[in-house]
Write an enzyme that holds these catalytic residues in place. Sequence first.
Site, short mmCIF file in Angstrom:
data_model
loop_
_atom_site.label_atom_id
_atom_site.label_comp_id
_atom_site.label_asym_id
_atom_site.label_seq_id
_atom_site.Cartn_x
_atom_site.Cartn_y
_atom_site.Cartn_z
N ALA A 90 0.86 -1.18 0.00
CA ALA A 90 0.00 0.00 0.00
C ALA A 90 0.90 1.23 0.00
O ALA A 90 2.05 1.17 0.48
CB ALA A 90 -0.89 -0.02 1.24
N GLY A 133 0.78 -5.12 0.77
CA GLY A 133 -0.36 -5.20 -0.14
C GLY A 133 0.01 -5.80 -1.50
O GLY A 133 -0.86 -6.35 -2.18
N GLU A 136 -0.18 -9.42 -0.98
CA GLU A 136 -1.60 -9.74 -0.80
C GLU A 136 -2.35 -9.69 -2.13
O GLU A 136 -3.21 -10.53 -2.41
CB GLU A 136 -2.22 -8.75 0.20
CG GLU A 136 -1.65 -8.97 1.62
CD GLU A 136 -1.95 -7.83 2.57
OE1 GLU A 136 -1.88 -6.65 2.16
OE2 GLU A 136 -2.24 -8.11 3.75
N GLU A 156 4.66 -5.28 7.18
CA GLU A 156 3.87 -4.27 7.90
C GLU A 156 4.35 -4.08 9.34
O GLU A 156 4.28 -2.98 9.88
CB GLU A 156 2.38 -4.65 7.90
CG GLU A 156 1.70 -4.53 6.54
CD GLU A 156 1.78 -5.78 5.69
OE1 GLU A 156 2.61 -6.68 5.99
OE2 GLU A 156 1.04 -5.87 4.71
#
Length: 282
Positions: A90, A133, A136, A156
């Site tokens: 992200a 992300g 993911e 993260e």
Amino acid sequence: MLIPRALQLFKSNKSYYFIGSIMQYHDIIYEKKGPNSNIALITLNRPKALNSLCDSLIVELMDACKSIDKDPNIGAIVLTGSTKAFAAGADIKEMNQKSFTDCTKERFIERWDIITDIRKPIIAAVNGFALGGGCELAMMCDIIYAGENAKFGQPEIKLGTTPGAGGSQRLVRSVGKSVAMEMVLSGEPINAQQAKEIGLVSKIFPVDKLVEETLKLAQKIAGFSPLIVAMAKEAVNAAYELSLKEGMRFERKGFYATFATSDRKEGMQAFLDKREPRFTNS
Ligand code: CAA
């Protein structure tokens, strides 16, 4: 100039332009590939930010996936990034400004999951970093092929946060608790070879051959009946969510349902006639 257009799309459902067979986006590139232009190749296109997943990129990606899913000529989707990064997670610059209230009110990240509703098969071609992300997003795809330089990780924890788009859930289902826990708690990435050994990726290729090889797999899948491919994808994905007994029942019902299709009749008859099947998506 184009980023506001992407956000405008999100707000107003406005359509994007087509130039020839290429739809114009800013943060992704969408091309049709293959001899029959029946493969959608989506390339994440924020190379300077290592394809970090900002809001406008996600809006464009979801828009492209939804329109491809409705396109009867497309048989499979390949999702890739640059040779350095599939996606480095992200967008931290964008995310840094958000409060708990912002995340909750705008349901931050929740819509990323739309990709798992796409009925056509999606194959991730991962070169370089697939972190947070990015890892993911790759796991939301149906198959992952990796370049030799790929690095998968859930870093993260190093940012004082936790995975938010499936890293603590899909990773466990994909590779088991111990490996997933180690990746999530240490934040350390694994390389392509390790990812292959634990079953996160199914094949590894040289960096410059990865997209080509992934397109070959997409082309092979696109040669089958799209109707049956979608049913097979749904059955495999059901294994993520159902007990074995429920899953077996779901699979059997789907198997029986193929007997109501022309493509099942054509596939078996072609085998018996010793010829190639001509599937009609019906
Ligand atoms: N968000 C925003 N910008 C990012 C980014 C990210 N996730 N990752 C990299 N960038 C930017 C850098 O800020 C840098 O920009 P500037 O040139 O403007 O400074 C540019 O991309 C190049 O990055 P680096 O200089 O850091 O490149 P490097 O080769 O030295 O390192 C890297 C590469 C190891 C991937 C490093 O960039 C990195 O650690 N990135 C962050 C990875 C990360 O923590 N991802 C998880 C995000 S949180 C998340 O994804 C939550 C979720 O579950 C949804």
